[in-house]
Scaffold this motif. Structure first.
Motif, mmCIF file in Angstrom:
data_model
loop_
_atom_site.group_PDB
_atom_site.id
_atom_site.type_symbol
_atom_site.label_atom_id
_atom_site.label_comp_id
_atom_site.label_asym_id
_atom_site.label_seq_id
_atom_site.Cartn_x
_atom_site.Cartn_y
_atom_site.Cartn_z
ATOM 1 N N ILE A 211 100.746 -33.274 -73.047
ATOM 2 C CA ILE A 211 99.621 -34.111 -72.619
ATOM 3 C C ILE A 211 99.934 -35.544 -73.024
ATOM 4 O O ILE A 211 100.113 -35.827 -74.212
ATOM 5 N N HIS A 212 100.009 -36.415 -72.071
ATOM 6 C CA HIS A 212 100.326 -37.809 -72.386
ATOM 7 C C HIS A 212 99.134 -38.501 -73.041
ATOM 8 O O HIS A 212 97.984 -38.084 -72.891
ATOM 9 N N ASP A 213 99.424 -39.590 -73.768
ATOM 10 C CA ASP A 213 98.363 -40.364 -74.428
ATOM 11 C C ASP A 213 97.411 -40.972 -73.407
ATOM 12 O O ASP A 213 96.240 -41.208 -73.707
ATOM 13 N N GLY A 214 97.906 -41.267 -72.224
ATOM 14 C CA GLY A 214 97.049 -41.774 -71.159
ATOM 15 C C GLY A 214 97.172 -43.272 -70.950
ATOM 16 O O GLY A 214 97.325 -44.048 -71.901
ATOM 17 N N ILE A 215 97.116 -43.691 -69.695
ATOM 18 C CA ILE A 215 97.171 -45.095 -69.321
ATOM 19 C C ILE A 215 95.825 -45.481 -68.707
ATOM 20 O O ILE A 215 95.327 -44.804 -67.790
ATOM 21 N N ASP A 216 95.242 -46.553 -69.201
ATOM 22 C CA ASP A 216 93.964 -47.042 -68.676
ATOM 23 C C ASP A 216 94.241 -47.789 -67.378
ATOM 24 O O ASP A 216 94.387 -49.006 -67.361
ATOM 25 N N THR A 217 94.325 -47.048 -66.294
ATOM 26 C CA THR A 217 94.729 -47.652 -65.022
ATOM 27 C C THR A 217 93.650 -48.547 -64.436
ATOM 28 O O THR A 217 93.949 -49.354 -63.539
ATOM 29 N N TRP B 287 92.110 -29.675 -75.396
ATOM 30 C CA TRP B 287 93.075 -29.201 -76.393
ATOM 31 C C TRP B 287 92.454 -29.168 -77.785
ATOM 32 O O TRP B 287 92.614 -28.185 -78.529
ATOM 33 N N ALA B 288 91.727 -30.214 -78.156
ATOM 34 C CA ALA B 288 91.094 -30.276 -79.477
ATOM 35 C C ALA B 288 90.035 -29.185 -79.625
ATOM 36 O O ALA B 288 89.903 -28.563 -80.690
ATOM 37 N N GLU B 289 89.268 -28.958 -78.569
ATOM 38 C CA GLU B 289 88.224 -27.930 -78.640
ATOM 39 C C GLU B 289 88.828 -26.525 -78.700
ATOM 40 O O GLU B 289 88.319 -25.646 -79.413
ATOM 41 N N GLU B 290 89.914 -26.299 -77.974
ATOM 42 C CA GLU B 290 90.608 -25.004 -78.061
ATOM 43 C C GLU B 290 91.217 -24.811 -79.444
ATOM 44 O O GLU B 290 91.232 -23.695 -79.980
ATOM 45 N N LEU B 291 91.693 -25.885 -80.009
ATOM 46 C CA LEU B 291 92.242 -25.830 -81.369
ATOM 47 C C LEU B 291 91.190 -25.348 -82.355
ATOM 48 O O LEU B 291 91.471 -24.524 -83.235
ATOM 49 N N THR C 295 90.722 -39.695 -66.076
ATOM 50 C CA THR C 295 90.602 -38.546 -65.177
ATOM 51 C C THR C 295 91.550 -37.407 -65.524
ATOM 52 O O THR C 295 91.305 -36.271 -65.119
ATOM 53 N N ARG C 296 92.633 -37.692 -66.273
ATOM 54 C CA ARG C 296 93.610 -36.658 -66.581
ATOM 55 C C ARG C 296 93.811 -36.454 -68.079
ATOM 56 O O ARG C 296 93.489 -35.392 -68.631
ATOM 57 N N CYS C 297 94.343 -37.456 -68.728
ATOM 58 C CA CYS C 297 94.869 -37.248 -70.080
ATOM 59 C C CYS C 297 93.778 -37.047 -71.128
ATOM 60 O O CYS C 297 93.872 -36.123 -71.952
ATOM 61 N N LEU C 298 92.766 -37.900 -71.125
ATOM 62 C CA LEU C 298 91.724 -37.753 -72.148
ATOM 63 C C LEU C 298 90.944 -36.438 -72.001
ATOM 64 O O LEU C 298 90.710 -35.754 -73.005
ATOM 65 N N PRO C 299 90.540 -36.035 -70.784
ATOM 66 C CA PRO C 299 89.915 -34.708 -70.659
ATOM 67 C C PRO C 299 90.815 -33.576 -71.154
ATOM 68 O O PRO C 299 90.330 -32.622 -71.790
ATOM 69 N N GLU C 300 92.126 -33.672 -70.882
ATOM 70 C CA GLU C 300 93.041 -32.636 -71.348
ATOM 71 C C GLU C 300 93.176 -32.661 -72.872
ATOM 72 O O GLU C 300 93.247 -31.610 -73.518
ATOM 73 N N GLN C 301 93.183 -33.841 -73.465
ATOM 74 C CA GLN C 301 93.228 -33.951 -74.925
ATOM 75 C C GLN C 301 91.962 -33.369 -75.553
ATOM 76 O O GLN C 301 92.023 -32.666 -76.574
ATOM 77 N N TYR D 8 95.737 -41.869 -81.410
ATOM 78 C CA TYR D 8 94.341 -41.425 -81.370
ATOM 79 C C TYR D 8 93.396 -42.552 -80.964
ATOM 80 O O TYR D 8 92.183 -42.455 -81.133
ATOM 81 N N LYS D 9 93.953 -43.614 -80.396
ATOM 82 C CA LYS D 9 93.169 -44.789 -79.994
ATOM 83 C C LYS D 9 92.015 -44.412 -79.074
ATOM 84 O O LYS D 9 90.915 -44.965 -79.177
#
Length: 419
Positions: free
Chosen positions: A186-192, A405-409, A396-402, A14-15
């Motif tokens: 949904i991956h945790d995400g990489i800060d590219t 997901w939380a809002e749908e939850l 651009t991908r993982c955090l928006p999807e997370q 949850y970082k």
């Protein structure tokens, strides 16, 4: 929305999500062992809880794992009851349930929607239990029983899970059918933006050389140096690697503990066991080119990836390491084990090179080939980064999807605890 995060090692996965939920205007709390008194972290209200007794000495082995999880669940529950009496009522609970802490939280807040981080379901298939014959269990016939009991925590959480997420398709696929219709990948995400190539990167080894992109650096990274991550395979290849590549500098990161597998039978660290096994085969002059850095600050970790000419990643069929995707994001040329979690992110010959986990000859052959071929290294590294940016980028991908997901939850109907 009021959100409660539960993670034994908060923030853990949850970082990024917890602070992003704060920035979106949500009231985010975390119940955690990491602090001794209430504190604030990036807008998240941290509330301590304490496990006030240890596991039973000489407890029957088959129940040892569940007893540990039950202890955490009980003391987490008691502290949650205190929060409830103080008027705290979360709309959503986000929990990594792997340590059992969240098991009784629906008994405290039955109307809260629970989202679980589903990291792995333990399978008795030989691919998992007999993957590495060298470390086969003493009583293999007992393994299905042990794993079934180890999954008690997963199974009991399934009853109260309103939604779940797994970081990879491989990990999600280990969970039974009962989880699947509520499970998102949904991956945790990489800060590219942060983890990227740097032609001017340098790594100063304490009491040693200053390494740069001009040096022949081979890297190997684990959270802890243990068989599950192929440390024994890499170490046994090390004498030949140093002999055949007189200019190679080998940088090894990782702690002395155990993250996933079992402790060694004699109590020594796996690091020392395999270091001792090969040290006599390596002359002192060659050994001076091996650098164990232990655990280091993140900035130094990035420098390790950025000076790496070839990065080696080995793993059992298990949880995929963040470090592999970070190495790819930094455009490292990867040689990795041809195991299912790795095949999900690396395409052979396109974004890296894959070898049989146990084939030291193939491992060395691929390392040497890449060390001698800058054009192929550059092509593989660029393609690896492109794949990570397109598929695993944090912003651009993982955090928006997370977040979605939380809002749908939050909109779901809560599953109450069952008798």
């Amino acid at each position: 929305m009021k959100i409660l995060c539960i993670h034994q090692n908060f923030p853990g996965q949850y970082k990024h999500l917890a602070p992003a939920l704060v920035e979106a205007g949500h009231d985010v709390w975390a119940l955690t062992l990491r602090v001794k008194e209430r504190a604030m972290w990036k807008g998240v209200k941290l509330v301590p809880y304490k496990v006030e007794r240890s596991s039973t000495k000489n407890v029957f082995p088959l129940v040892a794992d569940f007893e540990t999880k039950l202890l955490r669940a009980t003391y987490c529950y008691r502290n949650a009851m205190t929060l409830k009496k103080q008027g705290f009522e979360p709309d959503v609970i986000l929990a990594h349930h792997g340590w059992g802490e969240s098991l009784f939280l629906k008994d405290v807040w039955p109307n809260a929607r629970m989202g679980l981080y589903c990291e792995l379901y333990h399978l008795s298939d030989p691919e998992f239990t007999q993957f590495d014959p060298e470390f086969a269990p003493k009583t293999p016939e007992d393994q299905p029983l042990k794993l079934r009991l180890k999954n008690l925590n997963n199974r009991l959480h399934e009853e109260i899970m309103d939604s779940g997420l797994s970081p990879t398709r491989f990990q999600a696929g280990t969970f039974p059918a009962a989880f699947q219709d509520r499970l998102s990948v949904i991956h945790d995400g990489i800060d590219t933006d942060t983890v990227r190539a740097d032609p001017d990167a340098a790594l100063q080894i304490e009491n040693g050389p200053r390494l740069s992109r001009e040096d022949e650096v081979v890297t190997f990274i684990n959270r802890n140096l243990e068989p599950y991550r192929g440390y024994h395979v890499f170490m046994r290849a090390l004498p030949r690697l140093l002999r055949d590549r007189p200019n190679a500098q080998v940088v090894i990161l990782g702690g002395d503990g155990v993250s996933y597998g079992s402790k060694s039978p004699d109590g020594r660290s796996w690091k020392d066991i395999f270091l001792d096994e090969v040290r006599g085969q390596i002359p002192d002059a060659d050994w001076a080119r091996v650098h164990f850095l232990g655990r280091i600050p993140y900035e130094t970790f990035l420098s390790v990836l950025q000076v790496s000419r070839v990065h080696v990643y080995l793993t059992y069929p298990f949880v995929l390491s963040w470090s592999l995707l970070e190495a790819m994001s930094a455009e490292a040329a990867i040689v990795a084990s041809d195991t299912r979690p790795v095949r999900e992110v690396i395409a052979q010959g396109e974004t890296g090179r894959l070898v049989d986990f146990f084939d030291r000859e193939a491992l060395l052959r691929e390392i040497y080939a890449l060390l001698d071929d800058p054009e192929t290294r550059a092509r593989l590294g660029a393609a690896a980064r492109r794949h990570v940016v397109e598929t695993y980028d944090l912003r651009t991908r993982c955090l928006p999807e997370q977040m979605a997901w939380a809002e749908e939850l939050a909109a779901k109907t809560a599953r109450p605890p069952q008798d």
